[in-house]
Design an enzyme around this catalytic site. Sequence first.
Site, short mmCIF file in Angstrom:
data_model
loop_
_atom_site.label_atom_id
_atom_site.label_comp_id
_atom_site.label_asym_id
_atom_site.label_seq_id
_atom_site.Cartn_x
_atom_site.Cartn_y
_atom_site.Cartn_z
CB ALA A 1 18.71 58.12 18.49
N GLY B 1 22.44 57.53 14.59
CA GLY B 1 21.27 57.81 13.73
C GLY B 1 21.65 58.70 12.42
CD GLU C 1 21.86 53.01 12.22
OE1 GLU C 1 21.42 54.61 13.26
OE2 GLU C 1 21.47 52.52 11.78
CD GLU D 1 24.32 53.19 16.41
OE1 GLU D 1 25.03 52.70 16.01
OE2 GLU D 1 23.61 53.90 15.91
N1 DAK Z 1 21.65 62.00 22.49
C1 DAK Z 1 21.77 63.21 22.92
N2 DAK Z 1 22.64 64.78 23.54
C2 DAK Z 1 23.76 64.36 23.03
C3 DAK Z 1 24.72 63.54 21.69
C4 DAK Z 1 23.53 62.14 21.41
N3 DAK Z 1 23.24 61.43 20.42
N4 DAK Z 1 25.45 63.25 21.36
C5 DAK Z 1 25.75 65.08 22.12
N5 DAK Z 1 24.89 64.83 23.32
C6 DAK Z 1 24.74 66.26 24.04
C7 DAK Z 1 25.97 66.15 24.77
O1 DAK Z 1 24.80 65.06 26.16
C8 DAK Z 1 26.02 67.35 25.36
O2 DAK Z 1 25.27 68.01 26.26
P1 DAK Z 1 25.01 69.02 27.59
O3 DAK Z 1 26.17 68.02 28.24
O4 DAK Z 1 26.47 69.81 26.70
O5 DAK Z 1 24.21 69.12 27.91
C9 DAK Z 1 26.47 68.28 23.60
O6 DAK Z 1 25.67 67.37 22.77
C10 DAK Z 1 27.68 68.44 23.23
O7 DAK Z 1 28.46 66.95 23.35
P2 DAK Z 1 29.68 66.45 24.24
O8 DAK Z 1 30.28 67.24 25.05
O9 DAK Z 1 29.59 64.64 24.07
O10 DAK Z 1 30.87 67.14 22.58
P3 DAK Z 1 31.93 66.33 22.00
O11 DAK Z 1 32.28 67.62 21.52
O12 DAK Z 1 33.13 66.12 23.32
O13 DAK Z 1 31.97 64.47 21.58
C11 DAK Z 1 30.61 63.35 19.87
C12 DAK Z 1 30.86 64.08 20.05
C13 DAK Z 1 29.09 63.69 18.97
C14 DAK Z 1 31.76 62.13 19.93
C15 DAK Z 1 29.77 62.98 22.09
O14 DAK Z 1 29.12 63.63 22.01
C16 DAK Z 1 29.99 61.27 21.52
O15 DAK Z 1 29.50 60.75 21.84
N6 DAK Z 1 27.80 61.65 21.39
C17 DAK Z 1 26.95 60.63 21.15
C18 DAK Z 1 27.51 59.68 20.10
C19 DAK Z 1 26.63 57.93 19.92
O16 DAK Z 1 26.08 57.28 21.00
N7 DAK Z 1 25.49 58.32 19.43
C20 DAK Z 1 24.51 57.24 18.57
C21 DAK Z 1 23.20 57.55 19.51
S1 DAK Z 1 22.07 55.74 19.08
C22 DAK Z 1 15.92 54.42 15.93
C23 DAK Z 1 16.42 55.38 15.46
C24 DAK Z 1 17.33 56.19 15.41
C25 DAK Z 1 18.20 54.83 16.26
C26 DAK Z 1 17.70 53.56 16.42
C27 DAK Z 1 16.70 53.57 16.20
N8 DAK Z 1 14.03 53.81 15.24
C28 DAK Z 1 13.50 54.40 15.76
C29 DAK Z 1 14.06 52.91 15.69
C30 DAK Z 1 19.29 55.45 16.41
C31 DAK Z 1 20.80 54.64 17.53
C32 DAK Z 1 21.39 56.10 17.89
O17 DAK Z 1 21.73 56.92 17.04
#
Ligand code: DAK
Length: 272
Positions: free
Chosen positions: A80, A123, A126, A146
């Site tokens: 997400a 997500g 998911e 998450e």
């Molecule tokens: N959201 C927003 N921006 C993101 C992002 C994300 N999930 N993942 C990456 N980005 C953005 C980064 O902020 C960065 O942006 P700038 O700084 O350039 O503006 C750009 O993408 C590149 O990311 P990184 O610099 O971090 O790239 P790396 O190659 O170093 O790392 C990575 C890649 C995928 C390991 C890292 O970006 C990462 O850890 N990302 C977050 C992964 C994460 O925590 N995902 C879980 C999010 S929570 C629901 C619907 C859906 C969900 C829940 C409920 N309902 C409708 C109830 C789902 C929840 C989730 O997924």
Amino acid sequence: MRSGESVAGAAAPSAPAYEFIVSSTDGPVGLVRLDRPKALNALATPVIAELVDAVERHQADPAVRAIVITGGPKVFAAGADLKEFSTASAVDMLSSDRIGYWDRLKNVWKPLIAAVSGFALGGGCELAMSCDIIIASETARFGQPEINVGLIPGAGGTARLTRIVGKFVAMDLVLTGRQITAEEALKLGLVSRIVPAELIVESAVALGKELAQKPPISLRFAKEAVQRSFEGRVDDGIAFERKLFYMLFATEDAHEGMRAFIEKRRPTYAGQ
Ligand code: DAK
């Protein structure tokens, strides 16, 4: 998109002008590609809205018999959009219609194939698990990270992953947030095939074409039967997970975790 663009064939008939996805058809296969590379295909509400719209258009098209969902070579989807979630309150989450888009995927009766290269996190994982078959490229990395940003999976991850990989592996993955490789995912039964990265879309489309040769009503009933046996048992888990996910938006830790990710620093969790 750029509705005239196509990945592997013609643009879907009367496809609207999408901004974050590319929708096309290749013979009897509908192809929907997430195309928001700067944010690693983060599934902000307009992104998931476009994806579901494109999938539903393929579902409504009698010429389409299977649908492939894919991302880019580096990332399927990084979850997400944490920038969108970071300022949301628990009430915002509860009252938003975001989850409705995810729920609509459950009503798709044509086979859904996820073709995953690179990161499928949160997500993103998911979304892949909402499909019927997951094909991974050698570069695929799956995970539910998450926990690292003060959240838990919220789009069915805890319930589906547990049914797929069993309690102890699911606990390991959900509590640590660690990523697994395509090989591990294959061993765990999360994916059924691994293909070379450059062939991921081609392989998924070929599988879609193979399914398109099958009798459509049998295909639909086979999918429904497996789905009933699988999803029937996870529905309670998903409903419970959703409530807990929303409640976390009332904690300081969740906002600290998401802010820290955006500010690229280590979070400090006070248990508040
Ligand atoms: N959201 C927003 N921006 C993101 C992002 C994300 N999930 N993942 C990456 N980005 C953005 C980064 O902020 C960065 O942006 P700038 O700084 O350039 O503006 C750009 O993408 C590149 O990311 P990184 O610099 O971090 O790239 P790396 O190659 O170093 O790392 C990575 C890649 C995928 C390991 C890292 O970006 C990462 O850890 N990302 C977050 C992964 C994460 O925590 N995902 C879980 C999010 S929570 C629901 C619907 C859906 C969900 C829940 C409920 N309902 C409708 C109830 C789902 C929840 C989730 O997924």
